[in-house]
Design a protein around this motif. Structure first.
Motif, PDB file in Angstrom:
ATOM      1  N   VAL A  82      32.195  33.783  38.571  1.00  0.00           N
ATOM      2  CA  VAL A  82      33.362  34.480  38.039  1.00  0.00           C
ATOM      3  C   VAL A  82      34.505  33.485  37.937  1.00  0.00           C
ATOM      4  CG1 VAL A  82      32.758  36.783  38.898  1.00  0.00           C
ATOM      5  CG2 VAL A  82      34.054  35.221  40.367  1.00  0.00           C
ATOM      6  N   LEU A  83      35.369  33.713  36.979  1.00  0.00           N
ATOM      7  CA  LEU A  83      36.551  32.872  36.820  1.00  0.00           C
ATOM      8  C   LEU A  83      37.548  33.234  37.917  1.00  0.00           C
ATOM      9  CD1 LEU A  83      37.309  30.736  34.673  1.00  0.00           C
ATOM     10  CD2 LEU A  83      38.639  32.517  33.534  1.00  0.00           C
ATOM     11  N   THR A  84      38.061  32.242  38.622  1.00  0.00           N
ATOM     12  CA  THR A  84      39.022  32.498  39.694  1.00  0.00           C
ATOM     13  C   THR A  84      40.238  33.249  39.152  1.00  0.00           C
ATOM     14  OG1 THR A  84      38.361  30.471  40.833  1.00  0.00           O
ATOM     15  CG2 THR A  84      40.474  31.439  41.468  1.00  0.00           C
ATOM     16  N   GLY A  85      40.551  34.371  39.782  1.00  0.00           N
ATOM     17  CA  GLY A  85      41.701  35.166  39.369  1.00  0.00           C
ATOM     18  C   GLY A  85      41.434  36.102  38.213  1.00  0.00           C
ATOM     19  N   SER A  86      40.175  36.233  37.787  1.00  0.00           N
ATOM     20  CA  SER A  86      39.856  37.059  36.628  1.00  0.00           C
ATOM     21  C   SER A  86      39.728  38.525  37.000  1.00  0.00           C
ATOM     22  CB  SER A  86      38.549  36.583  35.988  1.00  0.00           C
ATOM     23  OG  SER A  86      37.454  36.824  36.867  1.00  0.00           O
ATOM     24  N   ALA A  87      39.801  39.380  35.972  1.00  0.00           N
ATOM     25  CA  ALA A  87      39.610  40.814  36.186  1.00  0.00           C
ATOM     26  C   ALA A  87      38.184  41.094  36.621  1.00  0.00           C
ATOM     27  CB  ALA A  87      39.937  41.574  34.900  1.00  0.00           C
ATOM     28  N   GLU A  88      37.219  40.296  36.149  1.00  0.00           N
ATOM     29  CA  GLU A  88      35.825  40.498  36.542  1.00  0.00           C
ATOM     30  C   GLU A  88      35.627  40.226  38.029  1.00  0.00           C
ATOM     31  OE1 GLU A  88      36.172  39.869  32.279  1.00  0.00           O
ATOM     32  OE2 GLU A  88      36.775  38.587  33.949  1.00  0.00           O
ATOM     33  N   GLU A  89      36.310  39.230  38.547  1.00  0.00           N
ATOM     34  CA  GLU A  89      36.247  38.954  39.981  1.00  0.00           C
ATOM     35  C   GLU A  89      36.757  40.158  40.770  1.00  0.00           C
ATOM     36  OE1 GLU A  89      38.131  35.742  43.205  1.00  0.00           O
ATOM     37  OE2 GLU A  89      39.117  36.131  41.272  1.00  0.00           O
ATOM     38  N   SER A  90      37.898  40.702  40.364  1.00  0.00           N
ATOM     39  CA  SER A  90      38.470  41.865  41.054  1.00  0.00           C
ATOM     40  C   SER A  90      37.546  43.066  40.973  1.00  0.00           C
ATOM     41  CB  SER A  90      39.838  42.216  40.454  1.00  0.00           C
ATOM     42  OG  SER A  90      40.749  41.163  40.613  1.00  0.00           O
ATOM     43  N   ARG A  91      36.957  43.289  39.793  1.00  0.00           N
ATOM     44  CA  ARG A  91      36.084  44.443  39.631  1.00  0.00           C
ATOM     45  C   ARG A  91      34.861  44.366  40.526  1.00  0.00           C
ATOM     46  NH1 ARG A  91      35.899  47.961  35.586  1.00  0.00           N
ATOM     47  NH2 ARG A  91      38.149  47.911  35.918  1.00  0.00           N
ATOM     48  N   LEU A  92      34.242  43.194  40.611  1.00  0.00           N
ATOM     49  CA  LEU A  92      33.068  43.044  41.474  1.00  0.00           C
ATOM     50  C   LEU A  92      33.425  43.267  42.941  1.00  0.00           C
ATOM     51  CD1 LEU A  92      31.285  40.044  39.752  1.00  0.00           C
ATOM     52  CD2 LEU A  92      30.246  42.270  40.222  1.00  0.00           C
ATOM     53  N   LEU A  93      34.563  42.729  43.373  1.00  0.00           N
ATOM     54  CA  LEU A  93      34.981  42.925  44.763  1.00  0.00           C
ATOM     55  C   LEU A  93      35.276  44.401  45.037  1.00  0.00           C
ATOM     56  CD1 LEU A  93      37.287  39.807  45.243  1.00  0.00           C
ATOM     57  CD2 LEU A  93      35.048  40.207  46.290  1.00  0.00           C
ATOM     58  N   GLN A  94      35.878  45.087  44.078  1.00  0.00           N
ATOM     59  CA  GLN A  94      36.169  46.511  44.237  1.00  0.00           C
ATOM     60  C   GLN A  94      34.891  47.332  44.362  1.00  0.00           C
ATOM     61  OE1 GLN A  94      38.564  47.413  40.809  1.00  0.00           O
ATOM     62  NE2 GLN A  94      40.335  46.260  41.558  1.00  0.00           N
ATOM     63  N   GLN A  95      33.823  46.856  43.747  1.00  0.00           N
ATOM     64  CA  GLN A  95      32.556  47.575  43.812  1.00  0.00           C
ATOM     65  C   GLN A  95      31.730  47.188  45.042  1.00  0.00           C
ATOM     66  OE1 GLN A  95      30.233  48.036  40.254  1.00  0.00           O
ATOM     67  NE2 GLN A  95      31.990  47.722  38.940  1.00  0.00           N
ATOM     68  N   GLY A  96      32.324  46.365  45.906  1.00  0.00           N
ATOM     69  CA  GLY A  96      31.648  46.023  47.150  1.00  0.00           C
ATOM     70  C   GLY A  96      30.753  44.805  47.085  1.00  0.00           C
ATOM     71  N   CYS A  97      30.960  43.952  46.107  1.00  0.00           N
ATOM     72  CA  CYS A  97      30.145  42.749  46.012  1.00  0.00           C
ATOM     73  C   CYS A  97      30.444  41.823  47.188  1.00  0.00           C
ATOM     74  CB  CYS A  97      30.428  42.021  44.701  1.00  0.00           C
ATOM     75  SG  CYS A  97      29.469  40.510  44.480  1.00  0.00           S
ATOM     76  N   PRO A  98      29.438  41.377  47.939  1.00  0.00           N
ATOM     77  CA  PRO A  98      29.677  40.463  49.065  1.00  0.00           C
ATOM     78  C   PRO A  98      30.245  39.132  48.577  1.00  0.00           C
ATOM     79  CG  PRO A  98      27.465  41.415  49.162  1.00  0.00           C
ATOM     80  CD  PRO A  98      28.016  41.738  47.806  1.00  0.00           C
ATOM     81  N   GLU A  99      31.126  38.562  49.371  1.00  0.00           N
ATOM     82  CA  GLU A  99      31.709  37.272  49.027  1.00  0.00           C
ATOM     83  C   GLU A  99      30.628  36.209  48.816  1.00  0.00           C
ATOM     84  OE1 GLU A  99      34.645  35.937  48.516  1.00  0.00           O
ATOM     85  OE2 GLU A  99      36.014  37.611  48.868  1.00  0.00           O
ATOM     86  N   ALA A 100      29.553  36.318  49.588  1.00  0.00           N
ATOM     87  CA  ALA A 100      28.495  35.310  49.514  1.00  0.00           C
ATOM     88  C   ALA A 100      27.814  35.278  48.152  1.00  0.00           C
ATOM     89  CB  ALA A 100      27.454  35.560  50.600  1.00  0.00           C
ATOM     90  N   LYS A 101      27.896  36.373  47.385  1.00  0.00           N
ATOM     91  CA  LYS A 101      27.247  36.421  46.085  1.00  0.00           C
ATOM     92  C   LYS A 101      28.131  35.850  44.977  1.00  0.00           C
ATOM     93  CE  LYS A 101      24.867  40.014  44.788  1.00  0.00           C
ATOM     94  NZ  LYS A 101      23.469  39.538  44.732  1.00  0.00           N
ATOM     95  N   LEU A 102      29.429  35.681  45.255  1.00  0.00           N
ATOM     96  CA  LEU A 102      30.360  35.218  44.244  1.00  0.00           C
ATOM     97  C   LEU A 102      30.502  33.697  44.269  1.00  0.00           C
ATOM     98  CD1 LEU A 102      33.336  37.765  44.373  1.00  0.00           C
ATOM     99  CD2 LEU A 102      31.474  37.650  42.716  1.00  0.00           C
TER     100      LEU A 102
END
Length: 303
Positions: A168-188
């Motif tokens: 994911v691009l640092t600071g992107s909306a896609e990064e925020s969306r994945l984190l909001q959906q519970g994506c583990p940090e280790a997967k990013l």
């Protein structure tokens, strides 16, 4: 001969002033040029019209903004910006290349007057900056390895697959969306720019790169050794009633109400026109990714 006390005091005072000047001058010389060269507080629109030039920050993410082999800054956002600036009586643009994650900070630090980078409008960003009328509405997309070996078709697949790391691009909306959906940090895997994300997919460091559909489509149409391909754009079930379309536009400092309102007025006249459709179609934007009709100009938020 005894020194004249008046002259002696004058020399001491002169020496102090000289020492102070040397210290201040040395301090100024030690400040990097990129930090020193900032627009002073004032009316950015009036200043730009008077000087005939406006400074615009951007990050490379085709087809929103990128640099041609000949060195020209182009893309959906820069080309629309040129049209609007000319209509405002500003014939020249100075382009400031910046990493995506640093764009808002650079704007707030007055290193440029606005951002033209296809930035999505989000509540978090609106707390810091003002957005123009949206110029597009797009869904998410995935860039995957040839053949899509892990059968990834959306956020749910990314979250369910235990071995799928995603760029994911640092600071992107896609990064925020994945984190909001519970994506583990280790997967990013956070990357500073699109080229780094694409390379991570090509080299097998990640299973996919998540960005907007136009960006992924552009990369798939300009393949590198045929090692990556685009999966079809997907819907985001977490978006709820609002749907999975994200809107984006130009970005301004909140206090620059005159510039934002004047920009919006010209933007509203241009969006949806035949000239606008011809311009963005060259960058692969589809009819579905354009807004149905120009929105009514809105006043910039009060700082």
């Amino acid at each position: 001969m005894k020194a004249n006390p008046d002259l002696s005091g004058a020399w001491r005072r002169a020496g102090l002033w000289l020492a102070a000047a040397v210290l201040v001058g040395g301090a100024l010389l030690s400040v990097p040029a990129a930090v020193r060269w900032v627009r002073p507080r004032g009316d950015a629109l009036a200043d730009a019209r008077r000087a005939g030039v406006i400074r615009i920050g951007y990050a490379v993410e085709a087809p929103y903004a990128f640099i041609t082999p000949e060195g020209k800054v182009t893309g959906e956002s820069p080309e629309i910006a040129r049209v609007v600036a000319a209509r405002l009586g500003i014939p020249r643009v100075i382009w400031r290349l910046t990493e995506f994650s640093d764009l808002i900070e650079g704007l707030e630090a007055r290193r440029f007057d606005l951002i033209a980078a296809g930035m999505f409008i989000t509540p978090e960003r609106q707390e810091r900056v003002a957005f123009s009328l949206p110029t597009f509405q797009v869904g998410p997309g995935l860039l995957v390895r040839k053949g899509n070996p892990l059968a990834l078709h959306g956020y749910r697949d990314l979250l369910r697959s235990g071995e799928a790391r995603v760029a994911v691009l640092t600071g992107s909306a896609e990064e925020s969306r994945l984190l909001q959906q519970g994506c583990p940090e280790a997967k990013l895997v956070r990357v500073p720019d699109v080229a780094s994300g694409r390379a991570a997919v090509r080299e097998g460091q990640v299973a996919a790169l998540v960005l907007s559909a136009p960006t992924i489509r552009w990369m798939a149409q300009h393949p590198l050794a045929g090692l990556t391909e685009m999966d079809k754009p997907f819907d985001d079930p977490s978006a709820g009633a609002a749907g999975s379309k994200a809107r984006g536009g130009f970005v301004f400092r909140r206090e620059e109400t005159a510039l934002c309102e004047a920009w919006n007025a010209e933007l509203a006249r241009f969006l949806g026109s035949e000239a606008h459709r011809r311009l963005v179609s060259a960058f692969g934007f589809t009819e579905a990714e354009l807004l149905p009709s120009p929105a009514k100009p809105q006043r910039a938020p009060t700082p």
